[in-house]
Motif scaffolding. Structure first.
Motif, mmCIF file in Angstrom:
data_model
loop_
_atom_site.group_PDB
_atom_site.id
_atom_site.type_symbol
_atom_site.label_atom_id
_atom_site.label_comp_id
_atom_site.label_asym_id
_atom_site.label_seq_id
_atom_site.Cartn_x
_atom_site.Cartn_y
_atom_site.Cartn_z
ATOM 1 N N SER A 343 0.832 -1.203 0.000
ATOM 2 C CA SER A 343 0.000 0.000 0.000
ATOM 3 C C SER A 343 0.865 1.252 0.000
ATOM 4 N N ASP A 344 0.331 2.312 -0.580
ATOM 5 C CA ASP A 344 1.004 3.612 -0.503
ATOM 6 C C ASP A 344 0.538 4.405 0.711
ATOM 7 N N GLN A 345 -0.347 3.809 1.523
ATOM 8 C CA GLN A 345 -0.838 4.451 2.739
ATOM 9 C C GLN A 345 -0.092 3.901 3.956
ATOM 10 N N LYS A 346 0.317 4.760 4.850
ATOM 11 C CA LYS A 346 1.028 4.321 6.035
ATOM 12 C C LYS A 346 0.076 3.618 7.005
ATOM 13 N N PRO A 347 0.583 2.635 7.753
ATOM 14 C CA PRO A 347 -0.267 2.012 8.774
ATOM 15 C C PRO A 347 -0.747 3.044 9.784
ATOM 16 N N ILE A 348 -1.947 2.829 10.308
ATOM 17 C CA ILE A 348 -2.448 3.637 11.409
ATOM 18 C C ILE A 348 -1.583 3.328 12.626
ATOM 19 N N SER A 349 -1.129 4.343 13.324
ATOM 20 C CA SER A 349 -0.211 4.124 14.445
ATOM 21 C C SER A 349 -0.793 4.690 15.735
ATOM 22 N N ALA A 350 -0.382 4.093 16.870
ATOM 23 C CA ALA A 350 -0.857 4.545 18.181
ATOM 24 C C ALA A 350 0.099 4.035 19.252
ATOM 25 N N ASP A 351 0.104 4.744 20.370
ATOM 26 C CA ASP A 351 0.944 4.345 21.501
ATOM 27 C C ASP A 351 0.225 3.400 22.451
ATOM 28 N N SER A 352 -1.077 3.256 22.265
ATOM 29 C CA SER A 352 -1.852 2.369 23.135
ATOM 30 C C SER A 352 -2.928 1.673 22.322
ATOM 31 N N ILE A 353 -3.401 0.532 22.835
ATOM 32 C CA ILE A 353 -4.490 -0.192 22.176
ATOM 33 C C ILE A 353 -5.766 0.635 22.201
ATOM 34 N N ALA A 354 -5.995 1.371 23.289
ATOM 35 C CA ALA A 354 -7.203 2.203 23.386
ATOM 36 C C ALA A 354 -7.220 3.258 22.286
ATOM 37 N N ASP A 355 -6.071 3.890 22.056
ATOM 38 C CA ASP A 355 -5.988 4.902 21.003
ATOM 39 C C ASP A 355 -6.190 4.267 19.635
ATOM 40 N N LEU A 356 -5.591 3.100 19.428
ATOM 41 C CA LEU A 356 -5.749 2.407 18.150
ATOM 42 C C LEU A 356 -7.208 2.049 17.906
ATOM 43 N N ALA A 357 -7.885 1.532 18.942
ATOM 44 C CA ALA A 357 -9.302 1.173 18.810
ATOM 45 C C ALA A 357 -10.146 2.374 18.450
ATOM 46 N N ALA A 358 -9.847 3.519 19.052
ATOM 47 C CA ALA A 358 -10.614 4.731 18.761
ATOM 48 C C ALA A 358 -10.442 5.143 17.310
ATOM 49 N N GLN A 359 -9.228 5.017 16.778
ATOM 50 C CA GLN A 359 -8.963 5.440 15.403
ATOM 51 C C GLN A 359 -9.676 4.570 14.375
ATOM 52 N N ILE A 360 -9.846 3.282 14.691
ATOM 53 C CA ILE A 360 -10.499 2.404 13.723
ATOM 54 C C ILE A 360 -11.963 2.145 14.087
ATOM 55 N N GLU A 361 -12.450 2.844 15.117
ATOM 56 C CA GLU A 361 -13.854 2.783 15.532
ATOM 57 C C GLU A 361 -14.283 1.365 15.906
ATOM 58 N N VAL A 362 -13.422 0.694 16.658
ATOM 59 C CA VAL A 362 -13.725 -0.622 17.232
ATOM 60 C C VAL A 362 -13.830 -0.453 18.741
ATOM 61 N N ASP A 363 -14.756 -1.163 19.365
ATOM 62 C CA ASP A 363 -14.930 -1.062 20.811
ATOM 63 C C ASP A 363 -13.609 -1.349 21.527
ATOM 64 N N GLY A 364 -13.124 -0.367 22.294
ATOM 65 C CA GLY A 364 -11.828 -0.477 22.928
ATOM 66 C C GLY A 364 -11.745 -1.588 23.955
ATOM 67 N N ASP A 365 -12.811 -1.777 24.746
ATOM 68 C CA ASP A 365 -12.802 -2.829 25.755
ATOM 69 C C ASP A 365 -12.757 -4.210 25.109
ATOM 70 N N VAL A 366 -13.530 -4.379 24.045
ATOM 71 C CA VAL A 366 -13.544 -5.673 23.353
ATOM 72 C C VAL A 366 -12.181 -5.956 22.737
ATOM 73 N N LEU A 367 -11.599 -4.956 22.068
ATOM 74 C CA LEU A 367 -10.295 -5.156 21.429
ATOM 75 C C LEU A 367 -9.225 -5.467 22.477
ATOM 76 N N ALA A 368 -9.254 -4.758 23.604
ATOM 77 C CA ALA A 368 -8.280 -5.016 24.661
ATOM 78 C C ALA A 368 -8.410 -6.441 25.193
ATOM 79 N N ARG A 369 -9.658 -6.902 25.348
ATOM 80 C CA ARG A 369 -9.880 -8.266 25.847
ATOM 81 C C ARG A 369 -9.422 -9.298 24.806
ATOM 82 N N THR A 370 -9.689 -9.024 23.538
ATOM 83 C CA THR A 370 -9.248 -9.931 22.469
ATOM 84 C C THR A 370 -7.734 -10.076 22.469
ATOM 85 N N ILE A 371 -7.039 -8.945 22.589
ATOM 86 C CA ILE A 371 -5.573 -8.980 22.577
ATOM 87 C C ILE A 371 -5.033 -9.636 23.840
ATOM 88 N N SER A 372 -5.662 -9.381 24.989
ATOM 89 C CA SER A 372 -5.228 -10.005 26.229
ATOM 90 C C SER A 372 -5.378 -11.523 26.173
#
Length: 486
Positions: A343-372
Motif C-alpha cells: 500500500s502507498d498508505q502508512k499504517p495507522i499508528s498509536a501508543d496504546s491499544i485504546a488509542d488504536l481502537a478509537a482510530q479504527i472505531e472498534v470497541d476499545g474494551d472488546v479489542l483489549a480483551r481480544t488482545i489479552s
C-alpha cells in the motif's frame, strides 16, 4: 479475404491483455489478417496484465513448478461423478459428451498448459521480454516463481508494438457486443460498438475471446457471487474494464460453462489505497480482528503464498467485508517486512491499544480483551520469521498456528484489509487448443477462449498461473486457428 476489406479478418481477438496480445501476435506471425478489439483507450489497454507483477509458477524458463499439475488436480472441481470421471484415463477422443462438457479442470487441458508453458516463455523472450527469479511480496513461500522483468507492463509494452509491426489492426475504445454465427453454428463475425456509439459488424474465420472475467460488472458479480460482492473491488484499474460480455455472448450461443462461477481469486488489499494491487501480505505476523473487535481466523496456518487466499475469504465473510491487522513494534524483527505491505498508505499508528481502537472505531474494551486473551495463549518457543516456525497459541479459538507472539510492545500499528477480486473463476469450457466447447462437449467452430474468459479454476487458485494461462492459451488458440484457416 483481401487486405482492402476493412471489416473482414482471418482472426478477430477480443481483449488486449496477455491472452489477447499473445493470440494476435501469434496469428499475425502465422500469416493471418488479424484485428484486435479493445474497450480501453490506447495507453490504458492491457487489462489486468498491465498492472500485475505477473508471477509465473515456473522452476525454470522451460519447466513448470514441481507442484503445478498436482495443485490443479487437488482443486479441479467439486465432487464429480466417478462413473463419468473415470473416462479421463481414456484417450480424449474416447470421452463421452458428458465428460467433455463436465465443469472441471480437464486433465488434458492442464497437460496442454504445462507442456506449452516453457515454449511460450521462450517465444516471449524472442519478443524482448526478460525473465528472472526476483524478490516477491511473499516473505514465506512453498513454490517457485519466475517473473518478467518489469512485470505485466513489460509484456504489454513488448507485444503491442510487435503486433503493430506484424500488421494487426487495433480497434481501441471498441466494445464487443455479440457473436455472429451461420446456419451450422460456426462463428463468422462479431458485432461491435465504437466510441460515440457507431455500430459495426466485423467478419472473420475465427475469433478468440480474451476479454477477461466479470469483476468489473456489478450485476454479474451479484448474480454469481452474491449480494456481499458490493464489498469487492477489482485489484487494479484494468479489472474495471472486464465486464463479462465475452463470457455472456458465448453462453448465449450455447457454449458450456466452466470454472467456479460462485468464486474468484481473492487477494488482501488496503482499501484506502488507489495504487494497483495494494496487497497486504503482512498479516501472519499479527492478528486480524473484525469490526466487533474479535479474531475470526487462524492468521498463519502456513506460508503466506499458500494461505493468503483462504484467509482473505474469511475477511470477506466479516461484516462489511473488512478486517483490521493489528501489529506491534516487534514487526521490525521481521527482515524486510515492508516488502509484504504494498500500500502507498502508512499504517495507522498509536501508543496504546485504546488509542488504536478509537482510530479504527472498534470497541476499545472488546479489542483489549481480544488482545489479552491472545497474548495469554501465545507460546514460548523460538520465533523464526522467514520459515514456518510452529510457534502457536494454546487453548485459543481460533488458533494461530505460527508466528504467535504477544502484541504488547508500543508503537502499535493497524492496516485495514478487504478482499479484492483479482479475477473471477467462472468462464467458458475450452479444450487443449483453446476451442470453446458447447454443452454437448463439441467445439463451436471458429470460437476460442483464452485468459480469464476461459474457465479453469475451482476452490483454491493455483497461484501464479493466470498470466501464464493467458499467454499459453492465447498462443495455442491462434496456432490452431491458423492451422485450420484454409
Amino acid at each position: 479475404m483481401t487486405n482492402s476489406d476493412t471489416s473482414s479478418f482471418d482472426l478477430i481477438v477480443v481483449g488486449s491483455g496477455i491472452a489477447g496480445l499473445s493470440a494476435a501476435v501469434t496469428g499475425a506471425e502465422l500469416g493471418l489478417k488479424v484485428a484486435l478489439v479493445e474497450r480501453a483507450p490506447e495507453g490504458e489497454h492491457g487489462g489486468n496484465t498491465r498492472y500485475t507483477e505477473a508471477y509465473l509458477r515456473m522452476k525454470s524458463m522451460d519447466e513448470v513448478a514441481d507442484d503445478f499439475e498436482s495443485h490443479f488436480a487437488a482443486n479441479a472441481g467439486g465432487y464429480p461423478d466417478p462413473g463419468i470421471l473415470q473416462e479421463a484415463a481414456l484417450d480424449y477422443s474416447s470421452w463421452s459428451s458428458l465428460m467433455r462438457s463436465m465443469c472441471l479442470a480437464d486433465p488434458e487441458v492442464i497437460d496442454a498448459f504445462a507442456t506449452a508453458a516453457g515454449p511460450t516463455l521462450r517465444w516471449l523472450e524472442t519478443a524482448g521480454v526478460k525473465f528472472d527469479f526476483l524478490p516477491t511480496a511473499f516473505l514465506t513461500t512453498t513454490t517457485t516463481r519466475l517473473l518478467p522483468v518489469g512485470g505485466g507492463l513489460a509484456l504489454v509494452e513488448a507485444l503491442t508494438p510487435a503486433a503493430k509491426t506484424a500488421g494487426v489492426t487495433f480497434m481501441f475504445c471498441c466494445t464487443a457486443k455479440s457473436l455472429v454465427t451461420n446456419g451450422d453454428g460456426t462463428v463468422t463475425g462479431l458485432n461491435v460498438k465504437h466510441a460515440g456509439g457507431r455500430q459495426e459488424a466485423l467478419n472473420c474465420r475465427a475469433l478468440v475471446l480474451a476479454s477477461g472475467g466479470f469483476q468489473g460488472n456489478a450485476e454479474m458479480q451479484t448474480k454469481y457471487l452474491g449480494p456481499k460482492s458490493i464489498n469487492l473491488r477489482p485489484v487494479a484499474r484494468g479489472g474495471h474494464y472486464n465486464k463479462g460480455e465475452g463470457i455472456a455472448m458465448a453462453l448465449d450461443i450455447g457454449a458450456a460453462p466452466n470454472g467456479d462461477f460462485g468464486s474468484y481469486h481473492a487477494e488482501p488489499i488496503d482499501p484506502r489505497s488507489g495504487v494497483p494491487e495494494p496487497a497486504v501480505f503482512t498479516f501472519p505476523y499479527g492478528i486480524l480482528v473484525n469490526k466487533e473487535g474479535h479474531r475470526f481466523t487462524d492468521e498463519a496456518p502456513g506460508t503466506v503464498d499458500a494461505i493468503y487466499e483462504s484467509v482473505t475469504r474469511r475477511i470477506y465473510d466479516q461484516r462489511d467485508g473488512i478486517a483490521y491487522l493489528i501489529l506491534d513494534a516487534k514487526i521490525n524483527d521481521v527482515p524486510n517486512w515492508e516488502r509484504s505491505l504494498r500500500s502507498d498508505q502508512k499504517p495507522i499508528s498509536a501508543d496504546s491499544i485504546a488509542d488504536l481502537a478509537a482510530q479504527i472505531e472498534v470497541d476499545g474494551d472488546v479489542l483489549a480483551r481480544t488482545i489479552s486473551d491472545y497474548n495469554q495463549a501465545c507460546g514460548t518457543g523460538e520465533f523464526r520469521a522467514l520459515e514456518v516456525d510452529g510457534l502457536a497459541t494454546e487453548g485459543l479459538v481460533p488458533r494461530k498456528s505460527n508466528w504467535a507472539r504477544p502484541i504488547d510492545t508500543p508503537g502499535y500499528l493497524c492496516v485495514p484489509i478487504i478482499s479484492s477480486n483479482v479475477f473471477t473463476f467462472g468462464g467458458l469450457k475450452a479444450n487443449g487448443h483453446g476451442q470453446v466447447l458447447d454443452t454437448d462437449g463439441d467445439p463451436i467452430q471458429g470460437l476460442y477462449a483464452a485468459g480469464e474468459t476461459m474457465g479453469l479454476y475451482f476452490r483454491v487458485y493455483t497461484g501464479s498461473t493466470s498470466v501464464l494461462r493467458g499467454a499459453v492459451f492465447g498462443r495455442l488458440a491462434a496456432q490452431h486457428a491458423a492451422a485450420n484457416s484454409g
